[in-house]
Design a protein around this motif. Structure first.
Motif, PDB file in Angstrom:
ATOM      1  N   UNK A  92      54.412   7.476   4.925  1.00 47.22           N
ATOM      2  CA  UNK A  92      53.934   6.352   4.129  1.00 47.22           C
ATOM      3  C   UNK A  92      53.620   5.182   5.038  1.00 47.22           C
ATOM      4  N   UNK A  93      54.660   4.580   5.618  1.00 47.39           N
ATOM      5  CA  UNK A  93      54.407   3.427   6.479  1.00 47.39           C
ATOM      6  C   UNK A  93      55.213   3.499   7.762  1.00 47.39           C
ATOM      7  N   UNK A 128      51.747  12.346   2.341  1.00 50.56           N
ATOM      8  CA  UNK A 128      51.681  13.699   2.880  1.00 50.56           C
ATOM      9  C   UNK A 128      53.033  14.105   3.457  1.00 50.56           C
ATOM     10  N   UNK A 154      48.577  19.120   5.242  1.00 53.84           N
ATOM     11  CA  UNK A 154      47.403  18.983   4.382  1.00 53.84           C
ATOM     12  C   UNK A 154      46.150  19.509   5.063  1.00 53.84           C
TER      13      UNK A 154
ATOM     14  N   UNK B 174      49.615   3.197  -1.622  1.00 53.33           N
ATOM     15  CA  UNK B 174      49.379   3.608  -0.256  1.00 53.33           C
ATOM     16  C   UNK B 174      49.401   2.356   0.635  1.00 53.33           C
ATOM     17  N   UNK B 175      49.838   2.494   1.907  1.00 48.98           N
ATOM     18  CA  UNK B 175      49.891   1.308   2.771  1.00 48.98           C
ATOM     19  C   UNK B 175      48.557   0.574   2.891  1.00 48.98           C
ATOM     20  N   UNK B 349      43.641  10.779  -4.536  1.00 45.14           N
ATOM     21  CA  UNK B 349      44.536  11.222  -3.485  1.00 45.14           C
ATOM     22  C   UNK B 349      43.733  11.952  -2.421  1.00 45.14           C
ATOM     23  N   UNK B 351      44.345  12.342   1.338  1.00 43.10           N
ATOM     24  CA  UNK B 351      44.968  12.126   2.649  1.00 43.10           C
ATOM     25  C   UNK B 351      44.044  12.532   3.781  1.00 43.10           C
ATOM     26  N   UNK B 354      42.745   9.451   4.687  1.00 45.11           N
ATOM     27  CA  UNK B 354      43.753   8.393   4.668  1.00 45.11           C
ATOM     28  C   UNK B 354      43.469   7.395   3.561  1.00 45.11           C
ATOM     29  N   UNK B 356      44.212   6.656  -0.412  1.00 37.77           N
ATOM     30  CA  UNK B 356      44.865   6.985  -1.676  1.00 37.77           C
ATOM     31  C   UNK B 356      44.917   5.717  -2.512  1.00 37.77           C
TER      32      UNK B 356
END
Ligand code: FES
Lengths: 167, 357
Positions: A92-93, A128, A154, B174-175, B349, B351, B354, B356
């Motif tokens: 995530x971060x 992910x 993914x 999402x960030x 979504x 990924x 990158x 989302x």
């Protein structure tokens, strides 16, 4: 006829003073900037090597193993005849999730993402699964973990050779 | 009672409650802006804190060095908000009876010199502020922790208090969205306010009735979205960023089952009973359509049912910028409710890119 007791500069003198002033100013500013630029680079770099020897596959029990987590940031996960090396960076971060043996999952302390022991994300905002690193065996049968090569779920890379070793 | 408070402070209830309370307050502004209301509120708050502080857990959370500024912030925010509403209501009454607002009376319009009038005030503010900070730093230890370590994180890992609203937002996004886009838009939006809002009413005096829409929209974003999220992030998030009630022990093994899924999974697997298609765009088509629909149909509906007059007054450029800012702001509560009610992870979504939403 120029008088000796002039109080003001003539044009030429003015410009020569001006250029001296500008050159000094530019030099000072340049020096300053270069200092700032230098400051951006750390004096001491703490970076564990990107690959390491992780012992023998027999050393690990079934399940998640935390012994390399604090040094190299890697979890070793052994399950159903496969051994993989997982990154401990939340997708995530970038926080560091905690392994909760009692709940049998990883949980991130920053925004609460949860991962199964195999690294698949199932709750919270993580987009992910945890990334995996390249693992291989050296001739003496020891595991080499290479963090420069990353396998992402993914992208369907977990089944590739190098993403796991059969044990 | 404590049990009950623990349950209702769960964001699902407390956030809904905050929204309802906020709109109730707006509806009954004459009452909210009265001294009587303030006395009642102050008594309730003082009584509540007196009672709650006797609880060990509550007290630990409130008096944790990191949390003291937020406790102060809470008191200040509510006091100052009430005070400006109070002044606004006073002025509204005067304006209704045909008088000028208090700030517009001849004796208040007199001009004074910056020196000494303003400079004195500033000097005293500086001195008092310094004294306050020194006293604070003497009384409480700075909440410093051990040196940073890239392979270890404290649990819970909390941002500085003024960023806790953002951190709370990150739980739902999402960030890229909650860390870059939304904060950027907040700043840009705040900068844009004077260019968007060209209504001269309320310049230089307090009022509520004359600026109902502007004030309510702004205060919604500030009180309900920002301050509320800071409160949640500070007081109600414990280990693993799990939610804990104010009287609940921070048990790191508390498990909240949450299996989050994406719109694409709901649509393709649950509704259509097929596998996920391989092509990313086809897989995410529903989510993409939903987002585009929100951004395209939203302004249209708002204008049709509710914004025609504003559109005329403000001109299309200003009006649509405002509508989009509001729509994006409302995206936050919408996403929060979707997460709570249908366990939604992401609407779109991808990924692979990158991206989302
Ligand atoms: S960084 Fe792990 S959940 Fe946000």
């Amino acid at each position: 006829m120029t008088s000796i007791n002039r109080t003001s500069l003539n044009r030429r003198e003015f410009f020569s003073y001006l250029s001296v002033a500008w050159i000094t100013f530019a030099a000072a500013a340049g020096g300053m900037l270069s200092l700032i630029f230098r400051y951006l680079y750390p004096n001491v770099v703490f970076e564990p090597p990107m690959d390491f020897v992780a012992g023998r596959p027999e050393d690990y029990d079934e399940g998640v193993d935390e012994r390399w987590k604090n040094v190299y940031g890697v979890w070793i996960y052994k399950h159903e005849g496969r051994l993989v090396a997982m990154s401990n960076i939340c997708t995530h971060l970038g926080c560091v999730p905690t392994w909760l043996p009692a709940e049998n999952k990883f949980k991130c302390p920053c925004h609460g993402s949860g991962y199964y022991p195999n690294g698949i994300n199932f709750e919270g905002p993580a987009p992910r699964p945890l990334e995996r690193f390249k693992v291989s065996l050296n001739p003496s049968g020891q595991i080499i973990v290479d963090k420069t090569k990353v396998y992402r779920y993914e992208k369907g890379q977990w089944g590739l050779p190098g993403a796991f070793i059969s044990v | 009672m404590k049990e009950f408070i623990n349950i209702v402070s769960d964001p699902v209830y407390s956030f809904t409650g905050a929204i309802i309370l906020y709109f109730l307050a707006l509806k009954n502004m004459t009452f909210v802006g009265s001294k009587k209301f303030f006395m009642i509120l102050a008594t309730v708050v003082v009584l509540f804190f007196g009672w709650a502080a006797s609880d060990k857990i509550f007290f630990t959370i409130i008096s944790w060095p990191d949390n003291i500024p937020i406790t102060i912030l809470l008191v200040l925010v509510f006091w100052l908000t009430w005070y400006s509403f109070y002044k606004g209501v006073e002025n509204d009454k005067r304006i209704e009876s045909g008088e000028p607002p208090i700030e517009g009376t001849p004796e208040n319009r007199e001009k004074v010199w910056a020196w000494p009038n303003l400079v004195y005030t500033e000097l005293f503010t500086i001195i008092l502020g310094t004294v306050f900070l020194i006293a604070w730093s003497v009384l409480f230890k700075a909440p410093l922790e051990e040196p940073a370590n890239p392979t270890w994180a404290p649990n819970p890992a909390k941002a500085p208090w003024y960023f806790l609203g953002l951190q709370e937002m990150l739980v739902y996004f999402d960030p890229w969205i909650a860390g870059v886009l939304l904060p950027g838009l907040i700043i840009v939006g705040l900068i844009a306010i004077p260019y968007i809002d060209i209504n001269p009413k309320g310049n230089g005096y307090y009022t509520f009735k004359e600026r109902k829409f502007a004030i309510s929209t702004f205060m919604f974003g500030w009180l309900v979205l920002w301050v509320f999220l800071i409160i949640t992030g500070t007081f109600l998030r414990g280990p693993n960023w799990t939610f804990y009630g104010p009287f609940e022990f921070w048990d790191p093994h508390k498990v909240v089952a949450a299996n989050n899924i994406n719109i694409s999974e709901i649509f393709w697997i649950k509704i259509l009973g097929m596998g996920l298609p391989h092509n990313v765009l086809i897989r995410e088509i529903v989510g993409i359509l939903m987002v585009l629909g929100y951004l395209a149909v939203g302004p249209f509906l708002i204008t049709k049912y509710w914004g025609k007059k504003l559109l005329e007054k403000m001109g299309p450029a200003r009006y649509y910028i405002m509508v989009y800012l509001i729509l994006i702001m409302m995206g936050l509560p919408i996403k929060m409710y979707l997460r709570w009610f249908i366990n939604l992870k992401y609407i779109v979504f991808m990924p692979e890119f990158e991206l989302n939403i």
